[in-house]
Design a protein around this motif. Structure first.
Motif: not given
Length: 78
Positions: A30-51
């Motif tokens: 009944e409730l909307p889902s929440i997604q988490i996206f993972k990105y690389e190569n945004v900052f050197d040696k870092c991963l970025v996560f966005n909801t």
């Protein structure tokens, strides 16, 4: 009605590129889902996560928002 999910996803794509991974969380059907996206190569040696999906809970969160987090880690294996 404004589709905040589309606006956020367009913004993420414009500035971060395509995600390398996505996970979907759903409390129940009944409730909307929440997604988490993972990105690389945004900052050197870092991963970025966005909801994507928290904006559907504006009443509970008392505002329209999504979360971005940068994690300093070695590059992903994907």
């Amino acid at each position: 009605m404004i589709n905040y999910g589309e606006l956020y996803y367009d913004h993420y794509s414009k500035y971060l590129g395509e995600p390398i991974d996505r996970e979907i969380y759903r409390n129940n059907e009944e409730l909307p889902s929440i997604q988490i996206f993972k990105y690389e190569n945004v900052f050197d040696k870092c991963l970025v996560f966005n909801t994507l999906g928290l904006s559907n809970y504006e009443e509970v969160l008392r505002g329209n928002m999504e979360i971005s987090m940068v994690s300093e880690v070695a590059k992903s294996g994907k």
